[in-house]
Write a protein that holds these residues in place. Structure first.
Motif, mmCIF file in Angstrom:
data_model
loop_
_atom_site.group_PDB
_atom_site.id
_atom_site.type_symbol
_atom_site.label_atom_id
_atom_site.label_comp_id
_atom_site.label_asym_id
_atom_site.label_seq_id
_atom_site.Cartn_x
_atom_site.Cartn_y
_atom_site.Cartn_z
ATOM 1 N N LYS A 1 0.822 -1.217 0.000
ATOM 2 C CA LYS A 1 0.000 0.000 0.000
ATOM 3 C C LYS A 1 0.858 1.269 0.000
ATOM 4 O O LYS A 1 0.462 2.302 -0.531
ATOM 5 N N ARG A 2 2.045 1.195 0.610
ATOM 6 C CA ARG A 2 2.869 2.395 0.759
ATOM 7 C C ARG A 2 3.302 2.959 -0.586
ATOM 8 O O ARG A 2 3.907 2.288 -1.392
ATOM 9 N N ARG A 3 2.937 4.205 -0.829
ATOM 10 C CA ARG A 3 3.378 4.917 -2.021
ATOM 11 C C ARG A 3 3.862 6.292 -1.586
ATOM 12 O O ARG A 3 3.500 6.767 -0.516
ATOM 13 N N SER A 4 4.662 6.930 -2.415
ATOM 14 C CA SER A 4 5.079 8.297 -2.085
ATOM 15 C C SER A 4 3.943 9.243 -2.431
ATOM 16 O O SER A 4 3.505 9.297 -3.577
ATOM 17 N N ILE A 5 3.468 9.950 -1.422
ATOM 18 C CA ILE A 5 2.331 10.854 -1.603
ATOM 19 C C ILE A 5 2.836 12.293 -1.489
ATOM 20 O O ILE A 5 3.382 12.693 -0.454
ATOM 21 N N ARG A 6 2.620 13.061 -2.547
ATOM 22 C CA ARG A 6 3.151 14.429 -2.597
ATOM 23 C C ARG A 6 2.075 15.503 -2.641
ATOM 24 O O ARG A 6 2.381 16.678 -2.640
ATOM 25 N N LYS A 7 0.811 15.076 -2.715
ATOM 26 C CA LYS A 7 -0.308 16.048 -2.734
ATOM 27 C C LYS A 7 -1.215 15.761 -1.547
ATOM 28 O O LYS A 7 -1.608 14.602 -1.336
ATOM 29 N N ALA B 1 14.881 24.579 0.433
ATOM 30 C CA ALA B 1 16.262 24.266 0.843
ATOM 31 C C ALA B 1 16.922 23.297 -0.119
ATOM 32 O O ALA B 1 18.090 22.967 0.023
ATOM 33 N N LYS B 2 16.161 22.849 -1.097
ATOM 34 C CA LYS B 2 16.648 21.859 -2.043
ATOM 35 C C LYS B 2 16.227 22.285 -3.441
ATOM 36 O O LYS B 2 15.162 22.877 -3.624
ATOM 37 N N LYS B 3 17.070 21.980 -4.414
ATOM 38 C CA LYS B 3 16.828 22.443 -5.788
ATOM 39 C C LYS B 3 15.524 21.884 -6.369
ATOM 40 O O LYS B 3 14.756 22.580 -7.009
ATOM 41 N N SER B 4 15.285 20.600 -6.148
ATOM 42 C CA SER B 4 14.073 19.985 -6.714
ATOM 43 C C SER B 4 13.620 18.823 -5.840
ATOM 44 O O SER B 4 14.368 18.359 -4.977
ATOM 45 N N GLY B 5 12.388 18.390 -6.094
ATOM 46 C CA GLY B 5 11.876 17.219 -5.371
ATOM 47 C C GLY B 5 11.480 17.514 -3.936
ATOM 48 O O GLY B 5 11.374 16.581 -3.123
ATOM 49 N N SER B 6 11.263 18.798 -3.614
ATOM 50 C CA SER B 6 10.899 19.124 -2.218
ATOM 51 C C SER B 6 9.666 20.016 -2.142
ATOM 52 O O SER B 6 9.318 20.507 -1.071
ATOM 53 N N ASP B 7 9.019 20.204 -3.282
ATOM 54 C CA ASP B 7 7.841 21.079 -3.350
ATOM 55 C C ASP B 7 6.736 20.666 -2.389
ATOM 56 O O ASP B 7 6.029 21.510 -1.839
ATOM 57 N N MET B 8 6.596 19.338 -2.211
ATOM 58 C CA MET B 8 5.493 18.829 -1.386
ATOM 59 C C MET B 8 5.581 19.340 0.053
ATOM 60 O O MET B 8 4.578 19.399 0.753
ATOM 61 N N LEU B 9 6.785 19.725 0.486
ATOM 62 C CA LEU B 9 6.935 20.152 1.888
ATOM 63 C C LEU B 9 6.134 21.416 2.190
ATOM 64 O O LEU B 9 5.650 21.598 3.307
ATOM 65 N N SER C 1 2.613 10.142 2.860
ATOM 66 C CA SER C 1 3.965 10.524 3.269
ATOM 67 C C SER C 1 4.914 10.415 2.090
ATOM 68 O O SER C 1 4.658 9.658 1.145
ATOM 69 N N CYS C 2 5.968 11.187 2.157
ATOM 70 C CA CYS C 2 6.997 11.095 1.120
ATOM 71 C C CYS C 2 8.363 11.440 1.719
ATOM 72 O O CYS C 2 8.492 12.401 2.481
ATOM 73 N N TRP C 3 9.323 10.631 1.410
ATOM 74 C CA TRP C 3 10.722 10.865 1.817
ATOM 75 C C TRP C 3 11.250 12.019 0.975
ATOM 76 O O TRP C 3 11.169 11.991 -0.253
ATOM 77 N N CYS C 4 11.805 13.015 1.599
ATOM 78 C CA CYS C 4 12.424 14.114 0.868
ATOM 79 C C CYS C 4 13.917 14.126 1.217
ATOM 80 O O CYS C 4 14.295 14.396 2.359
ATOM 81 N N GLN C 5 14.720 13.817 0.241
ATOM 82 C CA GLN C 5 16.157 13.641 0.459
ATOM 83 C C GLN C 5 16.883 14.975 0.599
ATOM 84 O O GLN C 5 16.716 15.867 -0.224
ATOM 85 N N PHE C 6 17.717 15.124 1.620
ATOM 86 C CA PHE C 6 18.558 16.329 1.769
ATOM 87 C C PHE C 6 20.037 15.983 1.660
ATOM 88 O O PHE C 6 20.825 16.773 1.156
ATOM 89 N N PRO D 1 -1.909 0.795 -5.221
ATOM 90 C CA PRO D 1 -0.851 0.134 -4.433
ATOM 91 C C PRO D 1 0.086 -0.640 -5.353
ATOM 92 O O PRO D 1 -0.261 -0.928 -6.499
ATOM 93 N N HIS D 2 1.252 -0.954 -4.845
ATOM 94 C CA HIS D 2 2.127 -1.863 -5.585
ATOM 95 C C HIS D 2 1.448 -3.228 -5.605
ATOM 96 O O HIS D 2 0.591 -3.525 -4.759
ATOM 97 N N THR D 3 1.846 -4.062 -6.546
ATOM 98 C CA THR D 3 1.357 -5.441 -6.532
ATOM 99 C C THR D 3 2.578 -6.359 -6.567
ATOM 100 O O THR D 3 3.684 -5.923 -6.928
#
Ligand SMILES: Cc1cc2nc3c(=O)[nH]c(=O)nc-3n(C[C@H](O)[C@H](O)[C@H](O)COP(=O)(O)O)c2cc1C
Length: 173
Positions: free
Chosen positions: A9-15, A62-70, A111-116, A158-160
């Motif tokens: 079920k776990r997926r990266s959720i950004r919205k 604080a990050k160039k890209s991939g952090s908009d969801m914060l 939830s979504c992991w945001c890498q720093f 979800p993943h299968t």
């Protein structure tokens, strides 16, 4: 739900919607982070819970890209590690982030992991240094990532088990 169900079920959720995550759920997610194993049980991680909109916005930049969801997150949990406590701070922080990610999925929270770590800011500065400045962490501290949290707007499929690539498994018999 079994652990496998949660993993599927776990997926990266950004919205996220504007709804709030309950304190009860937030505490369960933090508990998962605190339950994560650490090398030699050194427990180098500190969990900074960010609800302030202005700070969330600063972190998103604080990050160039991939952090908009914060900037739209209801809450973010920044996992800082005291590098003087453990040379395995990257591994320890990553496991804590993963545990919290899975707990969020089990509670139906986006939830979504945001890498720093190893990333740079829009201004070309080190994203970790920028996050430390934004959250007032001292020199000993480094950050692998931030877990962005909110009530899911659109739940992806979800993943299968068909998604997994069994060719990645190698046996030495
Ligand atoms: C170490 C790591 C770093 C990641 N960094 C980011 C990030 O900075 N921004 C982002 O939007 N997603 C990030 N993700 C999420 C991945 O893009 C996502 O897990 C991957 O595309 C698989 O999608 P899924 O999580 O929905 O299964 C990261 C995930 C991991 C494990």
């Amino acid at each position: 739900m079994t652990l496998l169900d949660v993993m599927l079920k776990r997926r990266s959720i950004r919205k996220y919607t504007d709804d709030k995550i309950s304190d009860e759920d937030l505490n369960k997610i933090l508990t998962a982070g605190l339950l994560a194993p650490t090398s030699r049980n050194r427990k180098p991680c500190e969990f900074i819970v960010v609800k302030d909109k202005d700070t969330l916005k600063k972190l998103s930049k604080a990050k160039k890209s991939g952090s908009d969801m914060l900037k739209d997150a209801n809450v973010a949990i920044a996992v800082f590690a005291d590098t003087k406590k453990a040379d395995t701070w990257i591994e320890d922080s990553s496991i804590a982030l993963t545990y919290m990610d899975l707990m969020a999925a089990s509670l139906g929270i986006g939830s979504c992991w945001c890498q720093f770590h190893l990333r740079s800011s829009l201004l070309g500065k080190d994203a970790e240094d920028t996050a430390c400045e934004v959250l007032g962490m001292g020199d000993n501290y480094r950050i692998v990532g931030v877990l962005s949290l909110g009530v899911t707007k659109d739940q992806p499929e979800p993943h299968t088990l068909d998604d997994i690539d069994k060719n990645k498994i190698h046996y030495v018999n």
